[in-house]
Design an enzyme around this catalytic site. Structure first.
Site, PDB file in Angstrom:
ATOM      1  N   ASP A  14       0.872  -1.174   0.000  1.00 50.90           N
ATOM      2  CA  ASP A  14       0.000   0.000   0.000  1.00 50.90           C
ATOM      3  C   ASP A  14       0.913   1.229   0.000  1.00 50.90           C
ATOM      4  OD1 ASP A  14      -1.950   1.890   0.250  1.00 50.90           O
ATOM      5  OD2 ASP A  14      -2.461   1.422   2.326  1.00 50.90           O
ATOM      6  N   ILE A  15       1.536   1.472  -1.141  1.00 52.36           N
ATOM      7  CA  ILE A  15       2.581   2.481  -1.253  1.00 52.36           C
ATOM      8  C   ILE A  15       1.966   3.809  -1.694  1.00 52.36           C
ATOM      9  CG2 ILE A  15       4.814   3.036  -2.262  1.00 52.36           C
ATOM     10  CD1 ILE A  15       4.672   0.488  -0.444  1.00 52.36           C
ATOM     11  N   GLU A  16       1.984   4.796  -0.787  1.00 57.48           N
ATOM     12  CA  GLU A  16       1.319   6.065  -1.041  1.00 57.48           C
ATOM     13  C   GLU A  16       2.241   7.273  -0.930  1.00 57.48           C
ATOM     14  OE1 GLU A  16      -2.471   6.483   0.903  1.00 57.48           O
ATOM     15  OE2 GLU A  16      -2.709   4.317   1.111  1.00 57.48           O
ATOM     16  N   CYS A  17       3.520   7.026  -0.704  1.00 53.91           N
ATOM     17  CA  CYS A  17       4.474   8.132  -0.612  1.00 53.91           C
ATOM     18  C   CYS A  17       5.880   7.567  -0.774  1.00 53.91           C
ATOM     19  CB  CYS A  17       4.336   8.880   0.718  1.00 53.91           C
ATOM     20  SG  CYS A  17       4.770   7.889   2.175  1.00 53.91           S
TER      21      CYS A  17
END
Length: 379
Positions: free
Chosen positions: A166-169
């Protein structure tokens, strides 16, 4: 007098009636391969506290096929790997993982998350990514801590079923292209070992899982595809399930109905791309489980059910269920007498066509009267 075998048949007929009639009492997991798909959630952030306490993991996983522990929010560049499990006793999580796996539920560790004001995860090189993959394997999956390990296994002897991205940054100095090296190295370690859930696996594979939760905007900025170097571009074959987050993005979130865009177009983009991957990838729809679970994108349960049924009626053969963010928010909704999970389950299992529904009712009635006649004869 009716024979013992007749009595047994009558009892089985009554028991079978509840199954044919679609009763979900006591139902825990949807079957893999069922056209309805899977139920997935995230656990561990206790997002609705202090008003509503998130249930413990072994209570949550009894309702879902896959539960992702959220999150490992700090990793890469030599960072000590410790999951952030809010207001839960981390020493009890290992036993809960084992309990969940005993009845076939899959438990993953989700890497990343929103990141807040300062992102604290990412990789500075391919070597950094591979080293982190080895440490995650040693600390959470099928490996054992080495002399170079950053510490003992956080969940004790429990062995997770895989990881979720869940890569958001991206932390300063890191490059999202290195997730490709991370996934490739981790999959190489996984390929030489069986999942602890192999004996009771109800999903499509008894091996470890790697899943991804991109934003609904296609392509995702950190995962791809269609961007050179990113993991969904370079290593799609290593990903088992994809559940885009159809919320917090006005152009593609679940309640967006913009002509020529909106949710339907975004889902079609992800579904078409996943179907063209080699091998083809299955896609779930990621939804917020309450109005507070996301800044935008929530739909009331009844409207959600209609939208999911539209997907099932469409030509997306790789649609495989629903992901809910999160267990805490779904539980909070249930405590305010607005449960979301039952409607999601119904949207995945209800017959789509009136003819199918009619046949369903006729079968139920026939089985009921057969059972009734045999039981009357016993009196």
């Amino acid at each position: 007098m009716v024979t013992t075998s007749a009595f047994r048949f009558a009892v089985l007929a009554v028991a079978g009636l509840s199954l044919v009639s679609g009763s979900t009492s006591g139902r825990r997991l949807l079957s893999d391969g069922d056209a309805s798909g899977l139920l997935v959630t995230y656990w561990g952030q206790n997002s609705a506290a202090p008003t509503y306490q998130e249930p413990e993991l072994d209570q949550v996983c009894a309702q879902y096929n896959i539960t992702a522990i959220a999150f490992l929010a700090k990793f890469g560049n030599g960072t000590t790997l410790v999951p952030t499990v809010a207001n839960h006793n981390i020493s009890m999580v290992g036993a809960a993982i084992t309990a969940c796996q005993s009845f076939g539920a899959k438990i993953l560790l989700s890497l990343g998350g929103h990141g807040g004001d300062t992102c604290e995860y990412g990789f500075t090189s391919a070597e950094d990514a591979s080293q982190t993959a080895s440490e995650i394997w040693q600390l959470f999956l099928g490996g054992y801590p080495s002399k170079k390990s950053t510490g003992p296994r956080p969940f004790g002897n429990a062995v997770l079923d895989g990881i979720d991205l869940d890569i958001e940054c991206a932390a300063q100095g890191t490059n999202p292209a290195y997730y490709t090296a991370f996934v490739q190295h981790l999959r190489a370690l996984m390929s030489n070992s069986s999942s602890p859930n192999a004996a009771t696996a109800s999903l499509k594979t008894a091996s470890y899982l790697i899943t991804a939760a991109p934003q609904c905007i296609f392509p995702d900025a950190y995962l791809g595809p269609d961007t050179e170097g990113l993991v969904l571009t370079e290593s799609a074959m290593q990903i088992d399930y994809l559940w885009p987050q159809f919320y917090n993005n006005p152009s593609c979130q679940f309640n967006s109905t913009d002509a020529g865009a909106g949710f339907q177009q975004s889902f079609q983009n992800w579904s078409s791309w996943a179907a063209s991957a080699a091998p083809a990838m299955e896609v779930l729809v990621g939804l917020p489980a309450s109005t507070s679970a996301a800044g935008m994108g929530y739909m009331p349960p009844d409207d959600e059910g209609k939208q999911i049924k539209l997907i099932r009626k469409g030509n997306a053969t790789n649609f495989d269920g629903v992901m809910l963010w999160s267990a805490a928010w779904e539980s909070a909704n249930a405590q305010t007498k607005q449960p979301y999970l039952p409607t999601v389950l119904a949207s995945l299992t209800d017959p789509l066509h009136s003819s199918a529904a009619a046949q369903h009712i006729l079968k139920s009635a026939a089985l009921f009267f057969m059972a009734l006649m045999l039981l009357v004869c016993l009196l």
